[in-house]
Structure formats: structure tokens, C-alpha cells
Design an enzyme around this catalytic site. Structure first.
Site, mmCIF file in Angstrom:
data_model
loop_
_atom_site.group_PDB
_atom_site.id
_atom_site.type_symbol
_atom_site.label_atom_id
_atom_site.label_comp_id
_atom_site.label_asym_id
_atom_site.label_seq_id
_atom_site.Cartn_x
_atom_site.Cartn_y
_atom_site.Cartn_z
ATOM 1 N N ASP A 109 -1.479 -7.636 -15.286
ATOM 2 C CA ASP A 109 -1.076 -6.592 -14.337
ATOM 3 C C ASP A 109 0.203 -5.901 -14.790
ATOM 4 O O ASP A 109 1.165 -6.561 -15.223
ATOM 5 C CB ASP A 109 -0.793 -7.223 -12.962
ATOM 6 C CG ASP A 109 -1.949 -7.044 -11.996
ATOM 7 O OD1 ASP A 109 -2.801 -6.169 -12.217
ATOM 8 O OD2 ASP A 109 -1.977 -7.796 -11.003
ATOM 9 N N LYS A 137 -4.058 -3.916 -16.065
ATOM 10 C CA LYS A 137 -4.542 -3.378 -14.788
ATOM 11 C C LYS A 137 -3.372 -2.693 -14.081
ATOM 12 O O LYS A 137 -2.230 -3.181 -14.160
ATOM 13 C CB LYS A 137 -5.103 -4.509 -13.910
ATOM 14 C CG LYS A 137 -5.518 -4.044 -12.508
ATOM 15 C CD LYS A 137 -6.378 -5.080 -11.792
ATOM 16 C CE LYS A 137 -5.609 -6.201 -11.142
ATOM 17 N NZ LYS A 137 -4.642 -5.779 -10.104
ATOM 18 N N GLU A 206 -10.263 -3.752 -3.653
ATOM 19 C CA GLU A 206 -9.665 -4.782 -2.786
ATOM 20 C C GLU A 206 -9.742 -4.350 -1.331
ATOM 21 O O GLU A 206 -9.283 -3.247 -0.965
ATOM 22 C CB GLU A 206 -8.195 -5.036 -3.186
ATOM 23 C CG GLU A 206 -7.544 -6.094 -2.295
ATOM 24 C CD GLU A 206 -6.296 -6.731 -2.880
ATOM 25 O OE1 GLU A 206 -5.947 -6.449 -4.031
ATOM 26 O OE2 GLU A 206 -5.694 -7.541 -2.148
HETATM 27 O O1 KIV Z 1 -2.691 -9.771 -8.569
HETATM 28 C C1 KIV Z 1 -3.851 -10.119 -8.354
HETATM 29 O O2 KIV Z 1 -4.179 -11.307 -8.322
HETATM 30 C C2 KIV Z 1 -4.849 -9.098 -8.123
HETATM 31 C C3 KIV Z 1 -6.139 -9.534 -7.541
HETATM 32 C C4 KIV Z 1 -5.966 -9.685 -6.077
HETATM 33 C C5 KIV Z 1 -7.237 -8.592 -7.875
HETATM 34 O O3 KIV Z 1 -4.599 -7.945 -8.354
#
Ligand code: KIV
Length: 280
Positions: A109, A137, A206
Site C-alpha cells: 500500500d 495499491k 471495499e
Molecule cells: O490495508 C488493507 O488491509 C486493505 C484491505 C482492507 C483491502 O487495504
């Protein structure tokens, strides 16, 4: 001739003759392409992982995607939400997961405030890749399209994230369901299409209501990976590993379906250990 182990997604390099040979290793782009190819086929499986042993176990079980999510902030670091997660936190945990050298695609992320411009987004993505991520992401639709394009044009696969955006929880005043009105549904559709045009290989949905998640999944050309969107509404499913294992009992989202109770198992094991050590 000494052959070095292939770098992630790279080439076999002979140290004696400096010849770069194409390696049979699967590159990050190939892994992302194979996830994209699941559209409309076998559901994509994804779980979060934040450390080496969990990454190894999930990979050995055959998971498709290991998401080093910024949910790290809550379920590992003890923050109230993801807005406290920094790039340094993410780099530390992405590197731990990458040391497991999984077959699964490692997605990291981009934490909040690290992708304010296309240039910053690409720089952050490159740092995550240097730490071992194979894809990144980020959260949001149309307003992120140029940032996604900057990253995908540099050869780094990007996963989108629409619906409830945890990094905006403070502005939104809580975690709310999305896609409840035709206007919201249209905005989600436009956002998803902008992300696809910018090159994402998949999109996390989500907390989008099931009818809307199903409708958008049917309309889009990349796999949608759902969390909190109901059963079989998307092309795949992602879960936070602590929700699946029951190892974070202090907060369990209403949509979570734990398959184990590691919190109880841990408490029992520790109580037994304490008794044994004390000779009780
Ligand atoms: O940070 C995370 O775990 C996520 C999931 C909820 C998709 O973005």
C-alpha cells in the site's frame, strides 16, 4: 561459472562473463497479468500479510496475492486507523514479507500523504518496489488516475481501491457503506474506468453494497477484489489476516468470517506456560 540467485523478477547474471540471460523467474508484470487474466474466471484470493512467517504460510497454502496493507497500522502497530502509517512503516513490513520470496504477488500500500502528486506517487512506488513489493495499491478514483498512470508507465503494476477508503475515515467520520444511490454508483463506475484507463490490473472494492458491487464487477474489464461487499459479488476476495485467524479480538468487522480463534489459543497457551514456569 558462478550463477547468482536471480534478483526478484529479474535476470540470471553470470559474474564471470557479464552475460544477462533471460530467467525463467516470473516477473512482477507477469504475476499481475495472470491476476488480470482471472477476470470472470476462477476467483482471485488475497490476504494481508505483514511479516515473514505469515507470508510463508499463506504462500505455501497457495494464496494469489499477499497485500502488505496499511491496515498494518491498526492490527500490528496499534494505531486507531491507517492515517498514522508512514512510508518507513510500510518499507519495513514489505521487506519482511519479501524475504519469504513468495510465488504470490506482493502488493504494498502507498500510505497516506505519500502520493499527493504523480511525481511523488512514482517515487513512493519505486521505494516500495526497492523494498520488495511487486505491485502497489492506492486509494481513490478519478483524482488518482494521473498518479496511477505515472506508476504503470514506469512498469510497476498498480491495484486500485474504491468504495470505503480507510485513509479518508477522518474526513468521512466513520466507515460507511458505498454505492447506495445511483449517483454514488455512477461515481464509482467513472472512478473505476479512469483507473482502468490508467492501467490498473485489478481494483479492491471495499464496503460497496452487494447489488452495486455485482453490477460494477459485470461492467468492468479488470478483476474486482471485494472486502465487505457480500459473498460472490466480485471477481475475488481479500481479507485482513487477523480477521481470518481471529487474532485481533478487540475489533472484528461485521463482515469478517473468522476461520480460527488464535486469540483464545494464544491466551490458553500462555496461561499454560505461566503455570508450568511457576510450577503451579
Ligand atoms: O490495508 C488493507 O488491509 C486493505 C484491505 C482492507 C483491502 O487495504
Amino acid at each position: 561459472m558462478i550463477i547468482k540467485p536471480p534478483p526478484r523478477g529479474g535476470f540470471l547474471v553470470s559474474t564471470t562473463c557479464c552475460v544477462a540471460l533471460k530467467s525463467p523467474t516470473v516477473t512482477a508484470l507477469q504475476k499481475a497479468d495472470s491476476i488480470r487474466a482471472h477476470k470472470g474466471g476462477r476467483p482471485v484470493t488475497a490476504l494481508t500479510a505483514y511479516d515473514y512467517p505469515t507470508a510463508r504460510l499463506l504462500d505455501e497454502a497457495g494464496i494469489d496475492i499477499l497485500l502488505v496493507g496499511d491496515s498494518l497500522g491498526m492490527v500490528v502497530l496499534g494505531f486507531p486507523d491507517t492515517t498514522h502509517v508512514t512510508l518507513d512503516h510500510m518499507l519495513h513490513h514489505v521487506a519482511a514479507v519479501a524475504r519469504a520470496t513468495p510465488k504470490a504477488l506482493i502488493v504494498g500500500d502507498l500510505p497516506i500523504h505519500t502520493y499527493e502528486t504523480p511525481t511523488q506517487a512514482l517515487e513512493t512506488a519505486r521505494r516500495l518496489v526497492a523494498a520488495g513489493a511487486e505491485a502497489v495499491k492506492l486509494e481513490g478514483g478519478i483524482r488518482q488516475a494521473e498518479k496511477v498512470r505515472a506508476i504503470t508507465e514506469a512498469g510497476i503494476p498498480v491495484m486500485g481501491h474504491l468504495g470505503m477508503l480507510p485513509q479518508r475515515v477522518l474526513e468521512e467520520g466513520g466507515y460507511r457503506k458505498k454505492g447506495k444511490t445511483p449517483e454514488q454508483t455512477e461515481a464509482l463506475h467513472e472512478g473505476a474506468q479512469a483507473l482502468i484507463d490508467a492501467g490498473v490490473f485489478s481494483i479492491v472494492f471495499e464496503s460497496i453494497i452487494p447489488e452495486t458491487a455485482r453490477l460494477l464487477t459485470a461492467a468492468l474489464t479488470v478483476p474486482t477484489i471485494g472486502i465487505g461487499c457480500g459473498d460472490q459479488t466480485c471477481d475475488g476476495e481479500v481479507a485482513v489476516i487477523t480477521d481470518l485467524l481471529g487474532s485481533f479480538p478487540w475489533f472484528v468487522p461485521p463482515f469478517a468470517t473468522p476461520e480460527a480463534d488464535l486469540a483464545s489459543a494464544t491466551r490458553t497457551a500462555v496461561a499454560s506456560y505461566i503455570s508450568q514456569v511457576r510450577g503451579a
